[in-house]
Design a protein around this motif. Structure first.
Motif, PDB file in Angstrom:
ATOM      1  N   SER A  13      33.971  56.369  71.184  1.00  0.00           N
ATOM      2  CA  SER A  13      33.746  55.318  70.186  1.00  0.00           C
ATOM      3  C   SER A  13      34.482  54.032  70.503  1.00  0.00           C
ATOM      4  O   SER A  13      34.294  53.024  69.814  1.00  0.00           O
ATOM      5  CB  SER A  13      34.180  55.816  68.795  1.00  0.00           C
ATOM      6  N   THR A  14      35.344  54.044  71.506  1.00  0.00           N
ATOM      7  CA  THR A  14      36.178  52.871  71.791  1.00  0.00           C
ATOM      8  C   THR A  14      36.055  52.418  73.241  1.00  0.00           C
ATOM      9  O   THR A  14      37.038  51.976  73.847  1.00  0.00           O
ATOM     10  CB  THR A  14      37.651  53.192  71.488  1.00  0.00           C
ATOM     11  N   ILE A  20      30.018  51.229  65.305  1.00  0.00           N
ATOM     12  CA  ILE A  20      30.123  50.694  63.944  1.00  0.00           C
ATOM     13  C   ILE A  20      28.869  51.033  63.137  1.00  0.00           C
ATOM     14  O   ILE A  20      28.947  51.441  61.968  1.00  0.00           O
ATOM     15  CB  ILE A  20      30.353  49.169  63.983  1.00  0.00           C
ATOM     16  N   MET A  41      29.007  54.631  62.173  1.00  0.00           N
ATOM     17  CA  MET A  41      29.946  54.829  61.067  1.00  0.00           C
ATOM     18  C   MET A  41      29.285  54.474  59.739  1.00  0.00           C
ATOM     19  O   MET A  41      29.400  55.209  58.762  1.00  0.00           O
ATOM     20  CB  MET A  41      31.196  53.977  61.277  1.00  0.00           C
ATOM     21  N   GLU A  42      28.585  53.358  59.715  1.00  0.00           N
ATOM     22  CA  GLU A  42      27.911  52.934  58.469  1.00  0.00           C
ATOM     23  C   GLU A  42      26.847  53.947  58.043  1.00  0.00           C
ATOM     24  O   GLU A  42      26.666  54.199  56.840  1.00  0.00           O
ATOM     25  CB  GLU A  42      27.262  51.565  58.672  1.00  0.00           C
ATOM     26  N   SER A  84      33.003  45.598  58.148  1.00  0.00           N
ATOM     27  CA  SER A  84      32.699  46.803  58.934  1.00  0.00           C
ATOM     28  C   SER A  84      33.591  46.915  60.162  1.00  0.00           C
ATOM     29  O   SER A  84      34.049  48.000  60.516  1.00  0.00           O
ATOM     30  CB  SER A  84      31.230  46.790  59.371  1.00  0.00           C
ATOM     31  N   SER A 143      37.050  47.954  58.991  1.00  0.00           N
ATOM     32  CA  SER A 143      37.018  49.354  58.571  1.00  0.00           C
ATOM     33  C   SER A 143      36.961  50.285  59.789  1.00  0.00           C
ATOM     34  O   SER A 143      37.648  51.312  59.830  1.00  0.00           O
ATOM     35  CB  SER A 143      35.798  49.599  57.674  1.00  0.00           C
ATOM     36  N   PHE A 144      36.149  49.908  60.763  1.00  0.00           N
ATOM     37  CA  PHE A 144      36.008  50.718  61.972  1.00  0.00           C
ATOM     38  C   PHE A 144      37.333  50.770  62.730  1.00  0.00           C
ATOM     39  O   PHE A 144      37.791  51.858  63.124  1.00  0.00           O
ATOM     40  CB  PHE A 144      34.919  50.124  62.865  1.00  0.00           C
ATOM     41  N   ASN A 174      39.968  52.769  60.876  1.00  0.00           N
ATOM     42  CA  ASN A 174      39.640  54.199  60.945  1.00  0.00           C
ATOM     43  C   ASN A 174      40.053  54.796  62.282  1.00  0.00           C
ATOM     44  O   ASN A 174      40.644  55.878  62.342  1.00  0.00           O
ATOM     45  CB  ASN A 174      38.135  54.381  60.713  1.00  0.00           C
TER      46      ASN A 174
END
Length: 413
Positions: free
Chosen positions: A236-237, A354, A357-358, A392, A395-396, A399
């Protein structure tokens, strides 16, 4: 007539016994001296014997004046006038050496990688000491041969001949055995047998980094759930600086060959224990199958051609430095990873994560195998005007940082 009475031979027997004892004592003294000499000079004598094997054979034939073969033993009588060019020592001492040799005394003159090897092919106590292994740990020479083969094969396309001239096998094994002990630290150090139930309890993954000597050092150890989370964060990164390794301690890993191209030690030399459990040696081999033993620069001697290539690579890296982020850099604050992630997100590099995640989409459906349907949906959303909002992105990033801190806190070695 004998001076001893026919009816009283006790004195006669006593003298015979004493003479026999003196003879045996003298012979044992010779053998003990030869034994000590050979142990202290095993390598030198072995080199001499290898270089002059034909001369030795010829010498033995010429000097054997009485050779008797039976089904149980072979007796050699060697001339006291032996003039072997191989040993500048007395003929009496030569006889002791040959006596030891033909009686198959427990002397080790076989060597590999600079250390002794026993008659069954297992490395000697000198190797165990240098490699930091327990005294009774049995690592087979074929395993060291496989370490060499595996690494030479990996670099086979780089040079016209072998990439490496030699390996410091004791140092390589020591590094990986230390990592192995970290991974199985839940069990006592003196545990030597592992049941299938024990195997289930072992870690399912690890994360490593490099020290100043470019050796791989285990930094984190994961159970199945933690390894799953580490993969999720990494994917994810933009491949966050984790060097993740999936560990397989299953019975199959100790009984079946590795996939083609992998590290593939001969497991037949690490049989099961009598009770059907697996030995610590077999478990170590299973670990190396998952986490192959790659030498650091100070554990090998490069070939001349490889040395030239290494210099070229260093110059290229210096001219074109890459920006690598390690977990240590993040956790020590050397790198402001939150700001770095926000920058990536604002540039659109993290849009897929992202968006997932949403929408509450699992990371496997984004990055692994079955992500085709998600990819189609995601690109359609972008075509329809979707864009990551500031909220977003924040938040991402928050998280990810919370999950990362939690994961590292739980798994740090």
């Amino acid at each position: 007539m004998s001076i001893f009475s026919i009816n009283d031979n006790s004195n006669y027997n006593s003298i015979l016994s004493q003479a026999k004892a003196n003879k045996e004592s003298k012979e044992n003294s010779k053998i003990n001296f030869a034994n000590t000499f050979l142990k202290q000079n095993a390598t030198k004598l072995n080199d001499i014997e290898n270089k002059n094997s034909q001369t030795l054979i010829r010498s033995e034939v010429l000097n054997s004046t009485n050779t008797t073969n039976t089904s149980n033993n072979t007796n050699f009588s060697i001339s006291s006038k032996t003039n072997s060019p191989n040993y500048d020592i007395s003929s009496e001492f030569k006889n002791s050496i040959y006596t030891l040799k033909y009686k198959q005394a427990d002397l080790n003159t076989n060597t590999a990688y600079g250390y002794s090897v026993d008659k069954d092919g297992y490395m000697g106590s000198d190797f165990n000491k240098a490699a930091g292994l327990p005294k009774d740990f049995k690592i087979h020479k074929s395993t060291l041969d496989e370490i060499e083969r595996f690494n030479q094969h990996n670099m086979a396309d780089e040079t016209s001949g072998n990439y490496y001239n030699s390996f410091d096998m004791a140092s390589i094994v020591k590094s990986y055995y230390n990592s192995f002990n970290q991974v199985i630290r839940a069990f006592p150090n003196d545990k030597t047998s592992f049941s299938e139930a024990d195997l289930e309890q072992l870690p399912k993954g690890l994360n490593y980094d490099y020290n100043e000597d470019n050796e791989q050092i285990v930094k984190n150890i994961f159970n199945a759930e933690q390894f799953h989370e580490a993969q999720a964060i990494k994917y994810s990164t933009m491949n966050l600086g984790m060097n993740l390794v999936k560990l397989d301690f299953s019975p199959q890993s100790m009984e079946e060959p590795s996939l083609e191209g992998g590290f593939n030690p001969d497991m037949s030399v690490y049989p099961k224990n009598e009770d059907g459990s697996y030995s610590k040696e077999a478990l170590f081999m299973s670990f190396l199958k998952s986490y192959p033993p790659l030498p650091s620069s100070n554990q090998v001697v490069l070939s001349p051609e490889a040395k030239v290539l290494e210099v070229q690579r260093k110059l290229e890296m210096k001219a074109n430095p890459s920006f690598d982020v390690s977990l240590d850099d993040i956790m020590t604050g050397k790198v402001d990873f939150a700001s770095l992630l926000k920058g990536y997100a604002q540039d659109g590099w993290l849009d897929a994560g992202i968006y997932a995640m949403e929408k509450g989409v699992a990371w496997q459906n984004v990055y692994v195998g079955s992500g085709i349907s998600f990819d189609r949906e995601f690109h359609q959303a972008k075509a329809n005007g979707w864009k990551a909002s500031s909220q977003s992105i924040d938040s991402f990033v928050n998280n990810i940082m919370d999950r990362l801190n939690n994961l590292i806190g739980q798994t740090r070695v």
